[in-house]
Design a protein around this motif. Structure first.
Motif, PDB file in Angstrom:
ATOM      1  N   ASP A  88     -36.856 106.980   0.244  1.00 35.17           N
ATOM      2  CA  ASP A  88     -36.502 106.650   1.630  1.00 35.17           C
ATOM      3  C   ASP A  88     -37.693 106.719   2.585  1.00 35.17           C
ATOM      4  OD1 ASP A  88     -33.839 106.367   0.829  1.00 35.17           O
ATOM      5  OD2 ASP A  88     -33.449 108.500   1.143  1.00 35.17           O
ATOM      6  N   LEU A  89     -38.827 106.199   2.138  1.00 25.62           N
ATOM      7  CA  LEU A  89     -39.990 106.151   3.030  1.00 25.62           C
ATOM      8  C   LEU A  89     -39.764 105.123   4.127  1.00 25.62           C
ATOM      9  CD1 LEU A  89     -42.920 106.308   0.432  1.00 25.62           C
ATOM     10  CD2 LEU A  89     -42.089 108.144   1.895  1.00 25.62           C
ATOM     11  N   ARG A  90     -40.185 105.438   5.315  1.00 24.49           N
ATOM     12  CA  ARG A  90     -39.990 104.535   6.452  1.00 24.49           C
ATOM     13  C   ARG A  90     -40.981 103.375   6.382  1.00 24.49           C
ATOM     14  NH1 ARG A  90     -39.795 109.476   9.400  1.00 24.49           N
ATOM     15  NH2 ARG A  90     -41.814 109.002  10.355  1.00 24.49           N
ATOM     16  N   PRO A  91     -40.664 102.250   7.061  1.00 28.17           N
ATOM     17  CA  PRO A  91     -41.578 101.095   7.046  1.00 28.17           C
ATOM     18  C   PRO A  91     -42.971 101.435   7.547  1.00 28.17           C
ATOM     19  CG  PRO A  91     -39.435 100.437   7.910  1.00 28.17           C
ATOM     20  CD  PRO A  91     -39.388 101.928   7.744  1.00 28.17           C
ATOM     21  N   SER A  92     -43.078 102.269   8.572  1.00 23.97           N
ATOM     22  CA  SER A  92     -44.397 102.635   9.103  1.00 23.97           C
ATOM     23  C   SER A  92     -45.227 103.382   8.065  1.00 23.97           C
ATOM     24  CB  SER A  92     -44.235 103.487  10.361  1.00 23.97           C
ATOM     25  OG  SER A  92     -43.479 104.661  10.088  1.00 23.97           O
ATOM     26  N   VAL A  93     -44.550 104.193   7.247  1.00 29.91           N
ATOM     27  CA  VAL A  93     -45.252 104.940   6.200  1.00 29.91           C
ATOM     28  C   VAL A  93     -45.736 103.983   5.107  1.00 29.91           C
ATOM     29  CG1 VAL A  93     -45.012 106.716   4.433  1.00 29.91           C
ATOM     30  CG2 VAL A  93     -43.954 107.035   6.673  1.00 29.91           C
ATOM     31  N   PRO A 102     -39.243 101.086  -9.468  1.00 28.51           N
ATOM     32  CA  PRO A 102     -37.932 100.452  -9.713  1.00 28.51           C
ATOM     33  C   PRO A 102     -36.933 100.697  -8.592  1.00 28.51           C
ATOM     34  CG  PRO A 102     -38.167 102.429 -11.057  1.00 28.51           C
ATOM     35  CD  PRO A 102     -39.493 102.204 -10.397  1.00 28.51           C
ATOM     36  N   ASN A 103     -37.177 101.720  -7.774  1.00 29.01           N
ATOM     37  CA  ASN A 103     -36.249 102.057  -6.689  1.00 29.01           C
ATOM     38  C   ASN A 103     -36.704 101.498  -5.343  1.00 29.01           C
ATOM     39  OD1 ASN A 103     -34.675 103.647  -8.491  1.00 29.01           O
ATOM     40  ND2 ASN A 103     -36.123 105.329  -8.248  1.00 29.01           N
ATOM     41  N   ILE A 104     -37.512 100.493  -5.378  1.00 28.99           N
ATOM     42  CA  ILE A 104     -38.060  99.928  -4.155  1.00 28.99           C
ATOM     43  C   ILE A 104     -36.952  99.353  -3.276  1.00 28.99           C
ATOM     44  CG2 ILE A 104     -38.486  97.709  -5.258  1.00 28.99           C
ATOM     45  CD1 ILE A 104     -40.970  97.405  -3.536  1.00 28.99           C
ATOM     46  N   ASP A 105     -37.021  99.650  -1.998  1.00 27.70           N
ATOM     47  CA  ASP A 105     -36.068  99.119  -1.020  1.00 27.70           C
ATOM     48  C   ASP A 105     -36.724  97.891  -0.382  1.00 27.70           C
ATOM     49  OD1 ASP A 105     -34.443  98.530   1.155  1.00 27.70           O
ATOM     50  OD2 ASP A 105     -33.959 100.626   1.555  1.00 27.70           O
ATOM     51  N   TRP A 106     -36.287  96.706  -0.775  1.00 24.75           N
ATOM     52  CA  TRP A 106     -36.954  95.483  -0.325  1.00 24.75           C
ATOM     53  C   TRP A 106     -36.745  95.230   1.161  1.00 24.75           C
ATOM     54  CZ3 TRP A 106     -40.713  93.812  -3.046  1.00 24.75           C
ATOM     55  CH2 TRP A 106     -40.700  93.930  -4.439  1.00 24.75           C
ATOM     56  N   LEU A 107     -35.679  95.738   1.719  1.00 25.64           N
ATOM     57  CA  LEU A 107     -35.468  95.571   3.157  1.00 25.64           C
ATOM     58  C   LEU A 107     -36.518  96.354   3.935  1.00 25.64           C
ATOM     59  CD1 LEU A 107     -33.667  94.378   5.363  1.00 25.64           C
ATOM     60  CD2 LEU A 107     -32.265  96.452   5.252  1.00 25.64           C
ATOM     61  N   SER A 157     -39.877  94.708   3.391  1.00 25.28           N
ATOM     62  CA  SER A 157     -40.021  93.502   4.189  1.00 25.28           C
ATOM     63  C   SER A 157     -40.547  93.824   5.582  1.00 25.28           C
ATOM     64  CB  SER A 157     -38.684  92.772   4.277  1.00 25.28           C
ATOM     65  OG  SER A 157     -38.756  91.668   5.146  1.00 25.28           O
ATOM     66  N   SER A 158     -40.019  94.898   6.158  1.00 29.37           N
ATOM     67  CA  SER A 158     -40.472  95.312   7.485  1.00 29.37           C
ATOM     68  C   SER A 158     -41.940  95.702   7.465  1.00 29.37           C
ATOM     69  CB  SER A 158     -39.615  96.483   7.980  1.00 29.37           C
ATOM     70  OG  SER A 158     -40.049  96.928   9.241  1.00 29.37           O
ATOM     71  N   ALA A 159     -42.368  96.379   6.402  1.00 32.39           N
ATOM     72  CA  ALA A 159     -43.772  96.791   6.299  1.00 32.39           C
ATOM     73  C   ALA A 159     -44.677  95.578   6.101  1.00 32.39           C
ATOM     74  CB  ALA A 159     -43.943  97.778   5.148  1.00 32.39           C
ATOM     75  N   ILE A 160     -44.273  94.649   5.236  1.00 30.02           N
ATOM     76  CA  ILE A 160     -45.091  93.465   4.961  1.00 30.02           C
ATOM     77  C   ILE A 160     -45.243  92.603   6.211  1.00 30.02           C
ATOM     78  CG2 ILE A 160     -45.097  91.266   3.689  1.00 30.02           C
ATOM     79  CD1 ILE A 160     -43.987  92.757   1.298  1.00 30.02           C
ATOM     80  N   SER A 161     -44.218  92.573   7.048  1.00 31.19           N
ATOM     81  CA  SER A 161     -44.270  91.732   8.246  1.00 31.19           C
ATOM     82  C   SER A 161     -45.349  92.179   9.237  1.00 31.19           C
ATOM     83  CB  SER A 161     -42.903  91.726   8.939  1.00 31.19           C
ATOM     84  OG  SER A 161     -42.596  93.013   9.450  1.00 31.19           O
ATOM     85  N   ARG A 162     -45.840  93.421   9.108  1.00 30.91           N
ATOM     86  CA  ARG A 162     -46.827  93.948  10.052  1.00 30.91           C
ATOM     87  C   ARG A 162     -48.261  93.887   9.537  1.00 30.91           C
ATOM     88  NH1 ARG A 162     -43.694  99.578  11.752  1.00 30.91           N
ATOM     89  NH2 ARG A 162     -41.571  98.777  11.524  1.00 30.91           N
ATOM     90  N   LEU A 163     -48.469  93.284   8.377  1.00 31.34           N
ATOM     91  CA  LEU A 163     -49.825  93.182   7.828  1.00 31.34           C
ATOM     92  C   LEU A 163     -50.656  92.182   8.624  1.00 31.34           C
ATOM     93  CD1 LEU A 163     -49.006  93.059   4.000  1.00 31.34           C
ATOM     94  CD2 LEU A 163     -49.791  95.039   5.322  1.00 31.34           C
ATOM     95  N   ASN A 164     -51.956  92.426   8.688  1.00 29.56           N
ATOM     96  CA  ASN A 164     -52.842  91.480   9.377  1.00 29.56           C
ATOM     97  C   ASN A 164     -53.309  90.394   8.411  1.00 29.56           C
ATOM     98  OD1 ASN A 164     -55.107  92.435   7.880  1.00 29.56           O
ATOM     99  ND2 ASN A 164     -55.426  94.091   9.359  1.00 29.56           N
TER     100      ASN A 164
END
Length: 430
Positions: free
Chosen positions: A222-227, A305-310, A313-320
């Motif tokens: 349950d790591l947050r998107p910012s993490v 294997p337990n990756i939360d794609w939702l 997705s939020s983390a990937i959207s913030r990449l430069n």
């Protein structure tokens, strides 16, 4: 916190079912009882305010609870229970844990006065003392309390005694004293909660601890998107100072691949184990060859294997822009590898049978496609408008088209095989 959450729930429940409560006196009485109980708990009337820094065993407590008076239909729907008590062992552990927390908090207020030997001895004495109360032998003498290996052994055997509040302070002490081995064990045994993982991962990024970051993304749920964004950015745009720590991760992949090859070519081992070793050697070879040290660290992210794609997705959207290009190149490498080696696939038993734990961290073909799809969805406009991405996308398009053609052919062959099986089954019955 519990009382506040209960009150919020009651209010929401009341708002949603207002008409039902009006027409149901028993339900309304139940609601009144809950509200009164919450208010009494907030005022400290039901039980004295105290901290219990361990998880109590309910099997020893609940059977002893009895209502204060006999329940009747006319009485209130909620009755107070009496008989609450905890065992003497739990009481001793609570007292010992509270003393340890108080002592460690006091020492961490002045970290410059805290040295490794004192910290290790304090932690080891705490685990040793509470283990003895439970009759658990840790296998070493108290004189070795300041030894790192003894502490690691104690965490492995008695880590369940480290509650969340204790873990927060121990993690902080490990960061201050740079006790990376102890911190590694805390993460590996899932004693680090996601509730305070943000600060931990931020510190590990600042200290360039790539190996521990790989453990965090695997063993902390349950790591947050910012993490996740911090970890992604660290691996996709690595600094020069982080190279050595990432190279250490790369060497771990190489070591596991060599072990797999050795087991695959070794004579005298069972046939099933040998076949599994060959599959694992191919998979680990794919994960090692042609990937940079920083890309080897990314395996732990996309191989989870337990990756939360939702959340991902939020983390990937913030990449430069540079990070997007690095991610696409990384995913493109995996696509080409799976095209060249279609026999490569997950080796779920490689860890238990052969001790090849790295096989669990290899990104599957499905996860690679999912990550690529998310990246394209989140940054489609940017990718279209920047010509530097076009060559990468064209190369991946060729690979995807080839794989799609193979999939179509496989579907046709699968239909033929099933048809022949049905014919053979009919012939066998006749």
């Amino acid at each position: 916190m519990l009382a506040t959450s209960t009150l919020i729930f009651v209010r929401a429940f009341f708002a949603a079912g207002y008409l039902c409560f009006i027409t149901c006196p028993q339900a309304m009485s139940l609601l009144d009882s809950i509200v009164k109980a919450v208010a009494a708990a907030d005022d400290g009337e039901l039980f004295p305010v105290s901290k219990v820094p361990i998880i109590l065993n309910s099997d020893d407590i609940f059977p002893k609870l009895k209502p204060d008076s006999e329940s009747t239909a006319a009485g209130p729907p909620i009755r107070r229970l009496s008989g609450w008590s905890i065992s003497q062992t739990d009481s001793d552990i609570i007292e010992s844990t509270s003393k340890f927390l108080k002592t460690l908090k006091k020492k961490l207020k002045k970290p410059q006065s805290l040295n490794r030997a004192d910290f290790l001895q304090l932690l080891n004495s705490f685990l040793l003392t509470n283990s003895e109360k439970l009759g658990l032998e840790l296998g070493y003498e108290p004189s070795n309390c300041a030894d790192v290996d003894s502490v690691r052994s104690a965490i492995e055997k008695a880590g369940f005694l480290i509650c969340q509040e204790v873990a927060v302070l121990v993690v902080h002490g490990c960061l201050v004293l740079e006790l990376w081995e102890i911190l590694e064990d805390l993460i590996f045994h899932r004693l680090v909660s996601h509730l305070y993982s943000s600060n931990l991962i931020e510190k590990l990024v600042d200290r360039n601890q790539a190996r521990l970051l790989c453990l965090c993304v695997k063993h902390i749920d349950d790591l947050r998107p910012s993490v996740l964004l911090s970890v992604l950015s660290f691996f996709l745009s690595p600094s020069f100072d982080a190279y050595n720590s990432m190279l250490e991760v790369k060497k771990q992949w190489e070591k596991q691949a060599l072990i797999a090859v050795e087991k695959a070519t070794k004579k005298g081992i069972p046939q099933k184990a040998s076949a599994l070793a060959r599959e694992a050697s191919i998979l680990l070879m794919l994960a090692h060859d042609d990937f940079s040290a920083s890309e080897s660290c990314l395996h732990h992210l996309f191989g989870n294997p337990n990756i939360d794609w939702l959340v991902f997705s939020s983390a990937i959207s913030r990449l430069n822009g540079n990070e997007i290009l690095a991610l696409i190149r990384y995913l493109g490498k995996w696509l080409k590898k799976y095209e060249r080696f279609p026999e490569a696939g997950p080796c779920l038993n490689a860890k238990s049978v052969l001790g090849l734990s790295a096989c669990e961290n290899v990104p599957s073909f499905d996860s690679v496609l999912a990550a690529l799809g998310l990246t394209l969805d989140e940054h489609f406009s940017y990718l279209v408008l920047n010509s530097e991405f076009h060559d990468e996308l064209r190369a991946m398009q060729e690979v995807v088209n080839a794989l799609a053609s193979e999939a179509d052919a496989s579907c046709a062959l699968d239909g033929i095989v099933k048809h022949l099986q049905n014919r053979l089954n009919k012939c066998g019955r006749q």
